[in-house]
Write a protein that holds these residues in place. Sequence first.
Motif, mmCIF file in Angstrom:
data_model
loop_
_atom_site.group_PDB
_atom_site.id
_atom_site.type_symbol
_atom_site.label_atom_id
_atom_site.label_comp_id
_atom_site.label_asym_id
_atom_site.label_seq_id
_atom_site.Cartn_x
_atom_site.Cartn_y
_atom_site.Cartn_z
ATOM 1 N N VAL A 153 0.839 -0.858 -0.181
ATOM 2 C CA VAL A 153 0.041 0.114 -0.059
ATOM 3 C C VAL A 153 1.029 1.211 -0.297
ATOM 4 N N PRO A 154 1.130 2.036 -1.622
ATOM 5 C CA PRO A 154 1.700 3.539 -0.731
ATOM 6 C C PRO A 154 1.311 4.358 0.011
ATOM 7 N N ARG A 155 0.918 3.964 0.895
ATOM 8 C CA ARG A 155 0.545 4.725 1.878
ATOM 9 C C ARG A 155 1.038 4.944 3.454
ATOM 10 N N THR A 156 0.824 5.736 4.201
ATOM 11 C CA THR A 156 1.554 6.094 5.181
ATOM 12 C C THR A 156 1.352 4.636 5.886
ATOM 13 N N ALA A 157 1.169 3.979 7.414
ATOM 14 C CA ALA A 157 1.505 2.801 8.593
ATOM 15 C C ALA A 157 -0.332 3.352 8.933
ATOM 16 N N VAL A 158 -0.849 4.961 9.435
ATOM 17 C CA VAL A 158 -1.721 4.955 9.947
ATOM 18 C C VAL A 158 -3.148 4.628 8.689
ATOM 19 N N GLU A 159 -2.652 5.538 7.840
ATOM 20 C CA GLU A 159 -3.489 5.830 6.596
ATOM 21 C C GLU A 159 -3.844 4.736 6.426
ATOM 22 N N GLY A 160 -3.132 3.305 5.770
ATOM 23 C CA GLY A 160 -2.890 2.032 5.444
ATOM 24 C C GLY A 160 -3.820 1.559 5.675
ATOM 25 N N LEU A 161 -3.229 1.387 7.168
ATOM 26 C CA LEU A 161 -3.655 0.247 8.153
ATOM 27 C C LEU A 161 -5.373 0.896 7.974
ATOM 28 N N VAL A 162 -5.787 1.811 9.208
ATOM 29 C CA VAL A 162 -7.060 2.223 9.284
ATOM 30 C C VAL A 162 -7.805 1.643 8.088
ATOM 31 N N GLY A 163 -7.201 2.213 6.197
ATOM 32 C CA GLY A 163 -8.676 2.184 5.733
ATOM 33 C C GLY A 163 -8.455 1.099 5.078
ATOM 34 N N HIS A 164 -7.589 0.039 4.934
ATOM 35 C CA HIS A 164 -8.306 -1.389 4.867
ATOM 36 C C HIS A 164 -8.709 -2.530 6.283
ATOM 37 N N GLY A 165 -8.492 -1.705 7.088
ATOM 38 C CA GLY A 165 -9.418 -1.831 8.119
ATOM 39 C C GLY A 165 -11.092 -2.041 8.227
ATOM 40 N N ALA A 166 -11.200 -0.817 7.280
ATOM 41 C CA ALA A 166 -12.630 -0.348 7.064
ATOM 42 C C ALA A 166 -13.590 -1.146 6.491
ATOM 43 N N SER A 167 -12.463 -1.951 5.968
ATOM 44 C CA SER A 167 -13.656 -3.188 4.982
ATOM 45 C C SER A 167 -13.236 -4.621 5.597
ATOM 46 N N SER A 168 -13.082 -4.833 6.803
ATOM 47 C CA SER A 168 -12.434 -5.752 7.713
ATOM 48 C C SER A 168 -12.971 -6.680 8.625
ATOM 49 N N GLN A 169 -12.955 -7.841 8.473
ATOM 50 C CA GLN A 169 -13.786 -8.261 9.625
ATOM 51 C C GLN A 169 -12.861 -7.847 11.010
ATOM 52 N N MET A 170 -11.867 -7.366 10.930
ATOM 53 C CA MET A 170 -11.060 -7.528 12.466
ATOM 54 C C MET A 170 -9.689 -6.394 11.548
ATOM 55 N N LEU A 171 -8.474 -6.557 12.131
ATOM 56 C CA LEU A 171 -7.543 -5.453 11.881
ATOM 57 C C LEU A 171 -6.880 -5.982 12.844
ATOM 58 N N VAL A 172 -5.456 -7.364 12.481
ATOM 59 C CA VAL A 172 -4.398 -7.605 13.517
ATOM 60 C C VAL A 172 -3.822 -7.154 13.469
ATOM 61 N N LEU A 173 -2.636 -6.444 14.541
ATOM 62 C CA LEU A 173 -1.044 -6.014 14.516
ATOM 63 C C LEU A 173 -0.528 -6.819 15.096
ATOM 64 N N GLY A 174 0.588 -6.541 14.591
ATOM 65 C CA GLY A 174 1.654 -7.121 16.471
ATOM 66 C C GLY A 174 1.935 -6.205 16.692
ATOM 67 N N SER A 175 2.378 -6.410 18.676
ATOM 68 C CA SER A 175 2.201 -5.282 19.295
ATOM 69 C C SER A 175 3.425 -5.226 20.036
ATOM 70 N N HIS A 176 4.559 -4.197 19.656
ATOM 71 C CA HIS A 176 5.742 -4.081 20.443
ATOM 72 C C HIS A 176 7.072 -4.273 19.166
ATOM 73 N N GLY A 177 6.534 -4.320 18.021
ATOM 74 C CA GLY A 177 7.184 -4.715 16.813
ATOM 75 C C GLY A 177 8.185 -3.357 17.003
ATOM 76 N N ARG A 178 9.323 -4.026 16.074
ATOM 77 C CA ARG A 178 11.031 -3.548 15.920
ATOM 78 C C ARG A 178 10.783 -4.138 14.573
ATOM 79 N N GLY A 179 10.727 -3.537 13.552
ATOM 80 C CA GLY A 179 10.925 -4.220 12.291
ATOM 81 C C GLY A 179 11.979 -2.966 11.965
ATOM 82 N N ALA A 180 12.441 -3.620 10.294
ATOM 83 C CA ALA A 180 13.936 -3.864 9.802
ATOM 84 C C ALA A 180 13.874 -2.155 8.875
ATOM 85 N N VAL A 181 12.452 -2.222 9.260
ATOM 86 C CA VAL A 181 12.445 -0.396 8.160
ATOM 87 C C VAL A 181 11.111 0.293 9.079
ATOM 88 N N ALA A 182 11.653 0.608 9.936
ATOM 89 C CA ALA A 182 11.692 1.928 10.962
ATOM 90 C C ALA A 182 10.023 0.869 11.948
#
Length: 298
Positions: free
Chosen positions: A89-118
């Motif tokens: 998704v060519p958007r920032t994290a909050v925009e992309g996740l909230v936008g895709h979550g709106a059409s989903s049963q649920m949105l699942v996220l990892g807590s305390h993530g420390r990814g290789a890209v920020a």
Amino acid sequence: MTQTPTARPITVGLDGSPESVAAAEWAAREAQCRHAPLRLVHAWMLPAPTARTAQAPEMRKLWAQEALDAAKARLADRYPKVPVSAELVPRTAVEGLVGHGASSQMLVLGSHGRGAVAGYLLGSVGLQVLGCSTSPVVMVRGGSGERTGPEGGEVVVGVQDPPESAAPIEFAFATAAARGTGVRAVRALAPPVFTHGPQPRTRPGQAASAGDEDARDEERRLLAEAVELWREKYPDVPVTEQIEHGRPADALLAAASRAGLVVVGRHSHRSPVAPRLGHVTQALLHHAACPVAVVPHD
């Protein structure tokens, strides 16, 4: 096992961290239980201040696509009955996740993530998504000994005063029905607050006062009313109604220690200056061993 044609997807945010991988595994098992498709999403664009000091956008995009492809292949192999898709998704994290979550049963996220890209699921982004999402958000933490799958136990739900509790209770019952487990509905009876003057002491073994019993009876009535509709809608789901003295956060954390999932509600409409998440939700996100589902309601 046949996929329900009209089932909305379960969406999981990936950032390459072990926590987001654990979230994807949890989401895949949940999708299998619900006969739903699984959608993997990586929102790869960074906010302007961060992007100026990060690696080139082309490299970030390439890395994100590789991470998505690897996760999709792994989950499709492990859960062959779950349709898995992946989207960059060519958007920032909050925009992309909230936008895709709106059409989903649920949105699942990892807590305390420390990814290789920020590590975009870390800290403020996760809190912003929780505060803005119009769909339920489930936070999953990785780690040894943590119960992150549907097999982990009953679904615990914190019950507020009606009608605020309807959406979280419905989510809890639907989840328990899909998993073949039970629901534990917990309502906390806060101790009375005295402002001045000496207070009577209760001796060990002393019976509760008539006022205490009346208060407990009223709480039992409210709890029974809150779950009545969902008992009828999901007759095969075992239900335990639990009244606890003390703070709601303490009661839910104690119940969550034996649970596979704990569910709480969040008001969708708040003042711009009010906190997005209440102290009960904050306590569960920081201290609960099992995944935490935050369900918005009016």
